[in-house]
Design a protein around this motif. Structure first.
Motif, short mmCIF file in Angstrom:
data_model
loop_
_atom_site.label_atom_id
_atom_site.label_comp_id
_atom_site.label_asym_id
_atom_site.label_seq_id
_atom_site.Cartn_x
_atom_site.Cartn_y
_atom_site.Cartn_z
N SER A 529 -18.06 -25.47 -11.25
CA SER A 529 -18.47 -26.81 -10.82
C SER A 529 -19.75 -27.22 -11.53
O SER A 529 -20.68 -26.42 -11.68
N ILE A 530 -19.80 -28.47 -11.97
CA ILE A 530 -20.98 -29.04 -12.61
C ILE A 530 -21.58 -30.03 -11.63
O ILE A 530 -21.10 -31.17 -11.50
N ALA A 531 -22.59 -29.59 -10.88
CA ALA A 531 -23.21 -30.44 -9.87
C ALA A 531 -24.29 -31.29 -10.54
O ALA A 531 -25.34 -30.78 -10.94
N ARG A 532 -24.03 -32.57 -10.66
CA ARG A 532 -24.92 -33.49 -11.37
C ARG A 532 -25.86 -34.18 -10.39
O ARG A 532 -25.41 -34.66 -9.34
N THR A 533 -27.13 -34.23 -10.70
CA THR A 533 -28.12 -34.91 -9.86
C THR A 533 -28.97 -35.85 -10.70
O THR A 533 -29.08 -35.69 -11.92
N GLY A 534 -29.57 -36.83 -10.02
CA GLY A 534 -30.49 -37.76 -10.67
C GLY A 534 -29.84 -38.61 -11.74
O GLY A 534 -30.51 -39.05 -12.69
N PRO A 557 -11.45 -28.39 -18.92
CA PRO A 557 -11.83 -28.60 -20.32
C PRO A 557 -13.07 -27.77 -20.69
O PRO A 557 -13.81 -27.33 -19.81
N ASN A 558 -13.28 -27.62 -21.99
CA ASN A 558 -14.42 -26.86 -22.48
C ASN A 558 -15.66 -27.75 -22.61
O ASN A 558 -16.78 -27.33 -22.32
N THR A 559 -15.46 -28.97 -23.05
CA THR A 559 -16.53 -29.96 -23.15
C THR A 559 -16.13 -31.13 -22.28
O THR A 559 -15.05 -31.70 -22.45
N THR A 560 -17.00 -31.50 -21.33
CA THR A 560 -16.56 -32.45 -20.32
C THR A 560 -17.70 -33.30 -19.76
O THR A 560 -18.85 -32.88 -19.75
N THR A 561 -17.33 -34.47 -19.30
CA THR A 561 -18.23 -35.31 -18.51
C THR A 561 -17.82 -35.28 -17.05
O THR A 561 -18.40 -35.99 -16.22
N ALA A 562 -16.81 -34.47 -16.73
CA ALA A 562 -16.34 -34.34 -15.36
C ALA A 562 -17.25 -33.42 -14.57
O ALA A 562 -18.26 -32.92 -15.06
N ASN A 563 -16.85 -33.15 -13.32
CA ASN A 563 -17.67 -32.33 -12.45
C ASN A 563 -17.14 -30.92 -12.27
O ASN A 563 -17.71 -30.14 -11.50
N SER A 564 -16.06 -30.57 -12.96
CA SER A 564 -15.55 -29.22 -12.83
C SER A 564 -14.69 -28.84 -14.02
O SER A 564 -14.21 -29.72 -14.76
N SER A 565 -14.52 -27.55 -14.20
CA SER A 565 -13.66 -27.02 -15.26
C SER A 565 -13.03 -25.74 -14.72
O SER A 565 -13.61 -25.05 -13.87
N THR A 566 -11.84 -25.43 -15.20
CA THR A 566 -11.16 -24.19 -14.83
C THR A 566 -11.37 -23.16 -15.92
O THR A 566 -11.05 -23.40 -17.09
N MET A 567 -11.94 -22.03 -15.55
CA MET A 567 -12.14 -20.94 -16.51
C MET A 567 -11.09 -19.87 -16.26
O MET A 567 -10.94 -19.38 -15.13
N THR A 568 -10.36 -19.50 -17.31
CA THR A 568 -9.42 -18.38 -17.25
C THR A 568 -10.05 -17.19 -17.95
O THR A 568 -10.38 -17.26 -19.14
N LEU A 569 -10.27 -16.13 -17.19
CA LEU A 569 -10.90 -14.92 -17.72
C LEU A 569 -9.81 -13.90 -18.03
O LEU A 569 -9.02 -13.54 -17.15
N ASN A 570 -9.74 -13.47 -19.28
CA ASN A 570 -8.70 -12.54 -19.72
C ASN A 570 -9.32 -11.18 -20.03
O ASN A 570 -10.36 -11.08 -20.68
N VAL A 571 -8.64 -10.12 -19.56
CA VAL A 571 -9.07 -8.75 -19.83
C VAL A 571 -7.95 -8.06 -20.60
O VAL A 571 -6.86 -7.86 -20.08
N ALA A 572 -8.23 -7.75 -21.85
CA ALA A 572 -7.21 -7.15 -22.71
C ALA A 572 -6.90 -5.72 -22.29
O ALA A 572 -7.72 -5.03 -21.68
N GLY A 573 -5.68 -5.27 -22.61
CA GLY A 573 -5.32 -3.89 -22.36
C GLY A 573 -6.25 -2.96 -23.12
O GLY A 573 -6.63 -3.24 -24.26
#
Length: 724
Positions: A529-534, A557-573
């Motif tokens: 979450s990108i909590a924007r203030t001021g 998204p990776n670059t955004t003006t929105a308030n949230s992004s979904t991060m997928t964390l991958n752990v390789a074998g």
């Protein structure tokens, strides 16, 4: 009670049993039950058999109420239709409303801890259940003219005296709920400071006051109990937040103007999560069945308590925090990080989102030797060190606050005492939040956290690691500055930064969940979450920092003006197992913000089935040795992770029951195999006399190096011999 020890270098099996009959019954019998593979693999203790209760190895070190389960049903389910549940032959009765949507506490009589986790496993598989988890037990983490203000060294460390010239907490009324052991209402330093509270402890034995829930949150202290009791913990915490200040008496509180609502949730041995949730939600203005609504909801909540379980293990806890944060008065929840010199991501509520998690410092502005650490720490505040007197004031360097002396009478019993702990650090920040809310009533947790972190003074790597000599478990790795969050709070700077009605443009990163356990080859998703203030509206670019080899992330998204992004964390074998501190970094405009994440790379998933698993009944002689010739075993062929077994034609006597899956096929019990035993809640192997049913075994991964001992009387050769 008989105890046996089978010794060998790698694994020690402690056997515990009720007294055996002197003359065991004649004839032969059987032992039967169920074998289960751990749903979320942990690791078998390398020094003793400590198999976790059924399917929940991550809860081995957690305490919870046996027979009680917190259940959330899907919205389509009427709670009236689920007043009683039958699960695997056990009846669960709905006993308490938690004030959360479709969420209640259920109780089953005569069920132990292992049985409770088995109920949870079965409930979690139901289509009408959103979640089911234990009812965890949480415990306390232990220039005015006031007489003892000169001994409150901890206030100058956070520039509080200078901050009082900006805001002393009297501009606007602020109510702070102290969710704790209650309060000593008659203490003179609380005169005019208390609002009506409530006692939410539902178990009379835990309450130690002769009854269950009632309108009296009086702190009963240690009276009448030989067990771990309150020690007036809540009274001490409340004094730091808002003891009467500038009254020529005792100590000063952080906020001169704040009022305290004492909410009693901890008693003898701590308190249950169900009671804590009820107390929290009530204090924030939410309705709790059977309790009159609070007259004036709190704007700040302090929780100097916790338990060793992740917030993700108790989603009702996070639900409660989310509901509180959504209240119109925009409450700010401040919590203690914990006193185990451990990763705070393993504790709750410290690992929950939507709270401010506080670690502890001592007189030198070092991390206190006991303070939890890691990516979930937001800020640090004084918690003290009562083992030393570094400031040479002839008193220990604990935090001085209000207390009661049970041995004294009359006015002499209302005293002041030095305590140490993150429990003492948290109310410093709760009091600061009250000062900030007094200056700006519309302040919410996001803006408060942003300001506190931006204005904090970072601890150096060495200061966070802790250059101390006090004997205590040292951190599992060398700590760096980021393991102490943004650093030591600076109240003067925070209030100055708060400024007028329009804050400066800024943003704060939040992540949910705050920790994860991922096996090699797996992945997990997080909400950033990108909590924007001021009025901050710049593009924010997200990236992952500090990832070990084999761990990567994608942001959408990776670059955004929105308030949230979904991060997928991958752990390789092939990624090395261990616990890692990762950092999600956001860059926007001229600002850079970070949020920490604790990642545990665990063992590979369990085998697809129990097929080939050996279940053995090992005959234990009167000397504690195992007679392999009187032992028997059966091999399972079920293509499942849960299967029944039956070992028949057993001679009368004492047996231990073990299950083993030889994953690598080398004919020996080695790392990577699955192993389990019939144990009690402490993990001790129990002796069983045939005929006996319901002897259930949960298997987990053996982790370690090398083979077990090959001595004739040791554990290694026993199971392979039975598998011939």
């Amino acid at each position: 009670m008989r105890r046996f020890l089978l010794s060998f270098p790698f694994l020690a099996l402690v056997l515990t049993a009720c007294p055996s009959n002197t003359n065991p019954p004649l004839g032969r019998g059987s032992i039967s039950g169920t074998v289960t593979l751990a749903a979320t693999p942990g690791s078998l203790d390398a020094n003793k058999l400590k198999v976790g209760p059924s399917s929940f190895p991550q809860l081995r070190d957690s305490e919870f109420v046996a027979g009680e389960v917190i259940i959330k049903f899907r919205p389509t389910i009427s709670l009236q239709s689920v007043q009683n549940l039958r699960v695997g032959g056990v009846i669960l009765q709905r006993v308490q409303d938690l004030g959360l949507e479709a969420t209640s506490l259920y109780r089953a009589v005569g069920v132990d801890q292992a049985g409770t986790l088995e109920l949870i496993r079965q409930l979690s598989a139901r289509s009408d259940v959103v979640y089911a988890h234990p009812n965890f037990i949480l415990k306390a983490f232990k220039t005015p003219n006031d007489d003892f203000y000169s001994l409150q060294w901890h206030y100058s460390k956070i520039n509080l005296p200078q901050a009082w010239d900006i805001e002393d907490g009297t501009t606007n009324d602020v109510i702070v709920a102290v969710i704790d052991t209650g309060i000593v209402k008659a203490h003179p330093d609380f005169a005019g400071k208390l609002l009506p509270g409530y006692d939410f402890i539902s178990n009379p034995q835990t309450a130690n006051d002769g009854n269950g829930r009632d309108p009296d949150p009086e702190d009963t202290g240690n009276a009448g109990s030989e067990e771990e009791a309150s020690g007036y913990h809540g009274t001490h915490v409340a004094g730091t937040v808002a003891a009467a200040t500038n009254n020529s008496l005792g100590v000063a509180g952080v906020s001169w103007g704040a009022k305290i609502v004492p909410v009693r949730v901890l008693g003898v041995g701590g308190g249950s999560l169900a009671d804590i949730i009820a107390g929290m939600t009530w204090a924030a203005g939410l309705s709790v069945t059977g309790v009159p609504n609070i007259a004036k909801p709190a704007q700040v909540l302090n929780l100097s308590l916790g338990g060793k379980f992740r917030c993700t293990d108790a989603p009702a806890y996070q639900d409660a925090i989310n509901a509180i944060n959504a209240q119109p008065q925009k409450p700010i929840i401040v919590v203690a990080a914990g006193n185990s010199a451990d990763n705070a991501s393993l504790y709750a509520p410290a690992s929950c989102t939507g709270v401010i998690t506080v670690g502890a410092t001592e007189f030198r502005n070092f991390r206190s030797y006991y303070s939890n650490w890691g990516p979930r720490i937001d800020v640090m505040a004084p918690g003290g060190d009562s083992s030393v007197d570094r400031n040479d004031d002839k008193y220990v360097d604990g935090v001085l606050s209000t207390m009661k002396d049970d041995k004294a009478t009359g006015a002499d019993q209302y005293i002041y005492s030095f305590l140490q702990g993150t429990s003492m650090a948290s109310p410093h920040v709760a009091g600061v939040a009250a000062l900030m809310k007094s200056k700006k009533p519309t302040l919410d947790v996001t803006e408060a956290l942003d300001i506190l972190k931006r204005t904090a003074r970072p601890l150096s790597n060495s200061a966070c690691d802790g250059a101390y000599t006090n004997p205590y478990p040292t951190p599992s790795r060398a700590l760096t500055s980021s393991d102490c969050g943004a650093g030591l709070v600076d109240v003067q700077a925070a209030l100055s930064e708060l400024g007028g009605s329009t804050p400066q443009p800024s943003f704060t990163l939040l992540i949910n969940p705050t920790s994860a356990a991922i096996t090699p080859g797996g992945s997990s998703q997080f909400t950033v979450s990108i909590a924007r203030t001021g009025g901050f509206n710049s593009v924010v670019t997200l990236s992952l920092q500090g990832a070990p080899s084999g761990v990567s992330a994608q942001f959408n998204p990776n670059t955004t003006t929105a308030n949230s992004s979904t991060m997928t964390l991958n752990v390789a074998g092939g990624t090395a197992t261990g616990t890692y501190t990762l950092t999600v970094q956001g860059t926007g405009g001229s600002l850079t913000r970070t949020v920490g994440l604790s990642l545990t790379v665990g063992n590979p998933p369990p085998p697809v089935s129990l097929s080939g698993t050996l279940v053995a009944a090992l005959f234990v002689t009167s000397t504690g040795a195992v007679d392999i010739n009187k032992s028997k075993g059966v091999t399972l062929n079920q293509n499942s992770q849960n299967a029944p077994y039956n070992i028949s034609d057993l001679e009368a006597g004492d047996y231990i029951v073990l299950a083993w899956k030889d994953v690598d096929g080398n004919g020996d019990v080695t790392q990577g195999d699955y192993l389990g035993g019939y144990v009690n809640s402490a993990g001790d192997l129990l002796l069983v006399q045939p005929t006996k049913s319901g002897i259930n075994v949960a298997m987990d991964i053996v982790q370690g190096t090398g083979h077990l001992s090959t001595k004739a009387d040791s554990f290694t050769p026993l199971l392979p011999k039975l598998k011939r």
